[in-house]
Design a protein around this motif. Structure first.
Motif, PDB file in Angstrom:
ATOM      1  N   VAL A 239       0.847  -1.193   0.000  1.00 59.71           N
ATOM      2  CA  VAL A 239       0.000   0.000   0.000  1.00 59.71           C
ATOM      3  C   VAL A 239       0.881   1.241   0.000  1.00 59.71           C
ATOM      4  CG1 VAL A 239      -1.742   1.304   1.290  1.00 59.71           C
ATOM      5  CG2 VAL A 239      -1.823  -1.200   1.274  1.00 59.71           C
ATOM      6  N   PHE A 240       0.536   2.179  -0.859  1.00 56.62           N
ATOM      7  CA  PHE A 240       1.174   3.490  -0.841  1.00 56.62           C
ATOM      8  C   PHE A 240       0.140   4.483  -0.345  1.00 56.62           C
ATOM      9  CE2 PHE A 240       2.674   7.481  -2.973  1.00 56.62           C
ATOM     10  CZ  PHE A 240       3.873   7.582  -2.283  1.00 56.62           C
ATOM     11  N   GLY A 241       0.423   5.114   0.798  1.00 55.83           N
ATOM     12  CA  GLY A 241      -0.482   6.102   1.368  1.00 55.83           C
ATOM     13  C   GLY A 241      -0.005   7.500   1.048  1.00 55.83           C
ATOM     14  N   VAL A 242      -0.916   8.362   0.635  1.00 52.89           N
ATOM     15  CA  VAL A 242      -0.585   9.710   0.183  1.00 52.89           C
ATOM     16  C   VAL A 242      -1.335  10.737   1.031  1.00 52.89           C
ATOM     17  CG1 VAL A 242      -0.764  11.343  -1.732  1.00 52.89           C
ATOM     18  CG2 VAL A 242      -0.206   8.952  -2.198  1.00 52.89           C
ATOM     19  N   ILE A 243      -0.616  11.731   1.506  1.00 53.47           N
ATOM     20  CA  ILE A 243      -1.242  12.863   2.177  1.00 53.47           C
ATOM     21  C   ILE A 243      -1.228  14.048   1.211  1.00 53.47           C
ATOM     22  CG2 ILE A 243      -1.176  14.433   4.138  1.00 53.47           C
ATOM     23  CD1 ILE A 243      -1.691  11.602   4.984  1.00 53.47           C
ATOM     24  N   LEU A 244      -2.408  14.544   0.875  1.00 56.29           N
ATOM     25  CA  LEU A 244      -2.558  15.719   0.017  1.00 56.29           C
ATOM     26  C   LEU A 244      -3.231  16.806   0.857  1.00 56.29           C
ATOM     27  CD1 LEU A 244      -3.912  13.995  -3.227  1.00 56.29           C
ATOM     28  CD2 LEU A 244      -1.577  14.797  -2.832  1.00 56.29           C
ATOM     29  N   GLY A 245      -2.431  17.640   1.486  1.00 56.78           N
ATOM     30  CA  GLY A 245      -2.972  18.674   2.349  1.00 56.78           C
ATOM     31  C   GLY A 245      -2.159  19.935   2.253  1.00 56.78           C
ATOM     32  N   THR A 246      -1.833  20.520   3.399  1.00 61.58           N
ATOM     33  CA  THR A 246      -0.976  21.700   3.412  1.00 61.58           C
ATOM     34  C   THR A 246       0.372  21.378   2.793  1.00 61.58           C
ATOM     35  OG1 THR A 246      -2.085  22.449   5.413  1.00 61.58           O
ATOM     36  CG2 THR A 246       0.022  23.487   4.884  1.00 61.58           C
ATOM     37  N   GLY A 247       0.826  20.141   3.002  1.00 60.00           N
ATOM     38  CA  GLY A 247       2.006  19.596   2.334  1.00 60.00           C
ATOM     39  C   GLY A 247       1.617  18.332   1.611  1.00 60.00           C
ATOM     40  N   VAL A 248       2.608  17.634   1.081  1.00 61.10           N
ATOM     41  CA  VAL A 248       2.372  16.371   0.382  1.00 61.10           C
ATOM     42  C   VAL A 248       3.356  15.346   0.920  1.00 61.10           C
ATOM     43  CG1 VAL A 248       2.578  15.173  -1.833  1.00 61.10           C
ATOM     44  CG2 VAL A 248       1.435  17.383  -1.727  1.00 61.10           C
ATOM     45  N   GLY A 249       2.836  14.222   1.367  1.00 59.22           N
ATOM     46  CA  GLY A 249       3.700  13.169   1.901  1.00 59.22           C
ATOM     47  C   GLY A 249       3.271  11.816   1.402  1.00 59.22           C
ATOM     48  N   GLY A 250       4.087  10.819   1.689  1.00 56.81           N
ATOM     49  CA  GLY A 250       3.765   9.460   1.283  1.00 56.81           C
ATOM     50  C   GLY A 250       4.353   8.450   2.250  1.00 56.81           C
ATOM     51  N   GLY A 251       3.726   7.297   2.335  1.00 60.89           N
ATOM     52  CA  GLY A 251       4.210   6.224   3.181  1.00 60.89           C
ATOM     53  C   GLY A 251       3.974   4.887   2.512  1.00 60.89           C
ATOM     54  N   ILE A 252       4.838   3.928   2.802  1.00 63.40           N
ATOM     55  CA  ILE A 252       4.774   2.608   2.179  1.00 63.40           C
ATOM     56  C   ILE A 252       4.582   1.549   3.262  1.00 63.40           C
ATOM     57  CG2 ILE A 252       6.011   0.910   0.771  1.00 63.40           C
ATOM     58  CD1 ILE A 252       7.657   3.304  -0.345  1.00 63.40           C
ATOM     59  N   VAL A 253       3.626   0.666   3.041  1.00 63.81           N
ATOM     60  CA  VAL A 253       3.385  -0.454   3.950  1.00 63.81           C
ATOM     61  C   VAL A 253       3.379  -1.745   3.135  1.00 63.81           C
ATOM     62  CG1 VAL A 253       1.715  -1.545   5.498  1.00 63.81           C
ATOM     63  CG2 VAL A 253       2.099   0.923   5.609  1.00 63.81           C
ATOM     64  N   VAL A 254       4.161  -2.721   3.587  1.00 58.72           N
ATOM     65  CA  VAL A 254       4.234  -4.021   2.930  1.00 58.72           C
ATOM     66  C   VAL A 254       3.900  -5.085   3.967  1.00 58.72           C
ATOM     67  CG1 VAL A 254       5.683  -5.650   1.657  1.00 58.72           C
ATOM     68  CG2 VAL A 254       6.020  -3.180   1.356  1.00 58.72           C
ATOM     69  N   ARG A 255       2.865  -5.848   3.682  1.00 55.57           N
ATOM     70  CA  ARG A 255       2.391  -6.894   4.602  1.00 55.57           C
ATOM     71  C   ARG A 255       2.198  -6.350   6.017  1.00 55.57           C
ATOM     72  NH1 ARG A 255       6.619  -9.511   1.756  1.00 55.57           N
ATOM     73  NH2 ARG A 255       5.816 -10.761   0.025  1.00 55.57           N
ATOM     74  N   ARG A 256       1.555  -5.208   6.096  1.00 53.96           N
ATOM     75  CA  ARG A 256       1.193  -4.540   7.358  1.00 53.96           C
ATOM     76  C   ARG A 256       2.418  -4.096   8.160  1.00 53.96           C
ATOM     77  NH1 ARG A 256      -3.758  -7.535  10.349  1.00 53.96           N
ATOM     78  NH2 ARG A 256      -3.057  -6.011  11.894  1.00 53.96           N
ATOM     79  N   GLN A 257       3.525  -3.899   7.485  1.00 49.94           N
ATOM     80  CA  GLN A 257       4.713  -3.373   8.134  1.00 49.94           C
ATOM     81  C   GLN A 257       5.177  -2.121   7.391  1.00 49.94           C
ATOM     82  OE1 GLN A 257       6.476  -4.791  11.024  1.00 49.94           O
ATOM     83  NE2 GLN A 257       4.427  -5.677  11.101  1.00 49.94           N
ATOM     84  N   VAL A 258       5.482  -1.061   8.136  1.00 51.10           N
ATOM     85  CA  VAL A 258       5.978   0.161   7.525  1.00 51.10           C
ATOM     86  C   VAL A 258       7.361  -0.090   6.937  1.00 51.10           C
ATOM     87  CG1 VAL A 258       6.842   2.488   8.017  1.00 51.10           C
ATOM     88  CG2 VAL A 258       4.664   1.729   8.987  1.00 51.10           C
ATOM     89  N   LEU A 259       7.572   0.371   5.717  1.00 45.87           N
ATOM     90  CA  LEU A 259       8.886   0.323   5.095  1.00 45.87           C
ATOM     91  C   LEU A 259       9.570   1.659   5.362  1.00 45.87           C
ATOM     92  CD1 LEU A 259      10.920  -1.155   3.243  1.00 45.87           C
ATOM     93  CD2 LEU A 259       9.769  -0.080   1.294  1.00 45.87           C
ATOM     94  N   ALA A 260      10.567   1.646   6.234  1.00 46.32           N
ATOM     95  CA  ALA A 260      11.250   2.890   6.608  1.00 46.32           C
ATOM     96  C   ALA A 260      12.376   3.221   5.638  1.00 46.32           C
ATOM     97  CB  ALA A 260      11.792   2.784   8.030  1.00 46.32           C
ATOM     98  N   GLY A 261      13.134   2.213   5.211  1.00 44.48           N
ATOM     99  CA  GLY A 261      14.229   2.432   4.277  1.00 44.48           C
ATOM    100  C   GLY A 261      15.563   2.635   4.965  1.00 44.48           C
ATOM    101  N   ALA A 262      16.646   2.433   4.214  1.00 48.24           N
ATOM    102  CA  ALA A 262      18.001   2.539   4.760  1.00 48.24           C
ATOM    103  C   ALA A 262      18.306   3.941   5.274  1.00 48.24           C
ATOM    104  CB  ALA A 262      19.017   2.155   3.687  1.00 48.24           C
ATOM    105  N   ASN A 263      17.728   4.955   4.634  1.00 48.12           N
ATOM    106  CA  ASN A 263      17.954   6.345   5.039  1.00 48.12           C
ATOM    107  C   ASN A 263      16.767   6.926   5.803  1.00 48.12           C
ATOM    108  OD1 ASN A 263      20.526   6.658   3.502  1.00 48.12           O
ATOM    109  ND2 ASN A 263      19.159   6.249   1.773  1.00 48.12           N
ATOM    110  N   ARG A 264      15.794   6.071   6.120  1.00 47.41           N
ATOM    111  CA  ARG A 264      14.582   6.470   6.850  1.00 47.41           C
ATOM    112  C   ARG A 264      13.736   7.477   6.068  1.00 47.41           C
ATOM    113  NH1 ARG A 264      17.212   2.988   8.962  1.00 47.41           N
ATOM    114  NH2 ARG A 264      17.602   2.709  11.197  1.00 47.41           N
ATOM    115  N   ILE A 265      13.772   7.385   4.737  1.00 47.32           N
ATOM    116  CA  ILE A 265      13.011   8.334   3.930  1.00 47.32           C
ATOM    117  C   ILE A 265      12.108   7.633   2.914  1.00 47.32           C
ATOM    118  CG2 ILE A 265      14.650  10.244   4.165  1.00 47.32           C
ATOM    119  CD1 ILE A 265      15.705   9.477   1.341  1.00 47.32           C
TER     120      ILE A 265
END
Length: 299
Positions: free
Chosen positions: A125-151
């Motif tokens: 799942v790719f979650g998108v925030i479209l508001g005052t700013g724009v952000g995104g988050g990735i979840v794979v098998r109900r676990q947040v994917l943080a990444g090597a650089n946390r970005i």
């Protein structure tokens, strides 16, 4: 019991969930803006008060407007600038005397919607925030994917794919770059684009409302927005190939996006068919705080 905390620039919200995701308690208070020590203390007070009221201790997850540095664990990339450079996780763990899990607020939104929200049951799942700013988050098998650089999921600070916009001067972004997706797709960006093309000074909801009422200038503004959103999301689909993209934030309430954008993104996606679903969030403004609680959805 899981305690989720959404640390926003103007408010701190706490929710307590049971194992089935039912809300046991919800509390909020103003954020001590500009005061790091005050912010840490406020979180501690919310947790203590909730646990006294419910008569039990819970796990604690916190959604923050930024990320933790992979170098030293301090907060970076936060628009609540008083958090930057501080070891928030360590300080909360010392105060609360237990392990605390932190994640970017967009990651929390994505986790909420992937766990028991609009994309429940989806593997990626790719979650998108479209508001005052724009952000995104990735979840794979109900676990947040943080990444090597946390970005992982920092979609809003990639440049908007061209070429239609190449004749326009790229707008400046607060991050120091120009032409970031956020400068085209946030609520303020939509309002600014409307002005640039001869429209009145209107908010994003007003533009959407007038477009629905037949205003041709507002409709043209939304058509440009839809085209840009489709291109930007197609880039994510080409890389991540998610089962679902879930929209959150104020602009997620524009109904026509869910019909028009999937039609438009097809020409930019490198596939003979597109099965990715574009979904409206289920939990609305509560998704961030619920996702913070669900940071403890697995061992």
């Amino acid at each position: 019991m899981r305690l989720g905390i959404d640390l926003g620039g103007s408010k701190i919200e706490l929710v307590a969930l049971d194992d089935c995701g039912r809300v046991l308690l919800r509390r909020r208070r103003a954020t001590p803006a500009g005061s790091y020590r005050g912010t840490v203390a406020a979180i501690g007070e919310l947790v203590a008060a909730a646990e006294r009221e419910l008569g039990q201790q819970g796990s604690v997850g916190v959604g923050i407007p930024g990320a933790e540095s992979a170098v030293d664990g301090t907060v970076k990339n936060a628009n609540s600038t008083w958090l930057i450079g501080n070891a928030l996780r360590d300080d909360l763990q010392t105060l609360l005397q237990r392990e605390v899990r932190l994640a970017n607020d967009a990651n929390c939104f994505a986790l909420s919607e992937a766990t028991d929200g609009a994309a429940e049951g989806a593997e990626t799942v790719f979650g998108v925030i479209l508001g005052t700013g724009v952000g995104g988050g990735i979840v794979v098998r109900r676990q947040v994917l943080a990444g090597a650089n946390r970005i992982a999921g920092e979609w809003g600070h990639n440049p908007l794919p061209l070429p239609e916009e190449e004749s326009l001067p790229p707008p400046p972004c607060y991050c120091g770059r120009r032409g970031c997706i956020e400068t085209w797709l946030s609520g303020p960006a939509l309002a600014a684009d409307h002005l640039r093309h001869g429209g009145e000074a209107l908010t994003a909801p007003q533009i959407a409302s007038r477009a629905n009422g037949g205003d041709s200038v507002c409709d043209a503004t939304l058509q440009r927005y839809e085209r840009r959103l489709a291109k930007a999301l197609a880039m994510v689909v080409n890389i991540l190939d998610p089962d679902a993209v879930v929209l959150g934030g104020g602009l997620s309430n524009i109904d026509r996006l869910y019909c028009s954008v999937p039609k438009l993104w097809r020409r930019h996606i490198f596939s003979d068919s597109v099965h990715t679903r574009l979904l409206r969030n289920r939990h609305g403004d509560s998704s961030g705080v619920r996702g913070a609680a669900w940071l403890w959805n697995a061992a």
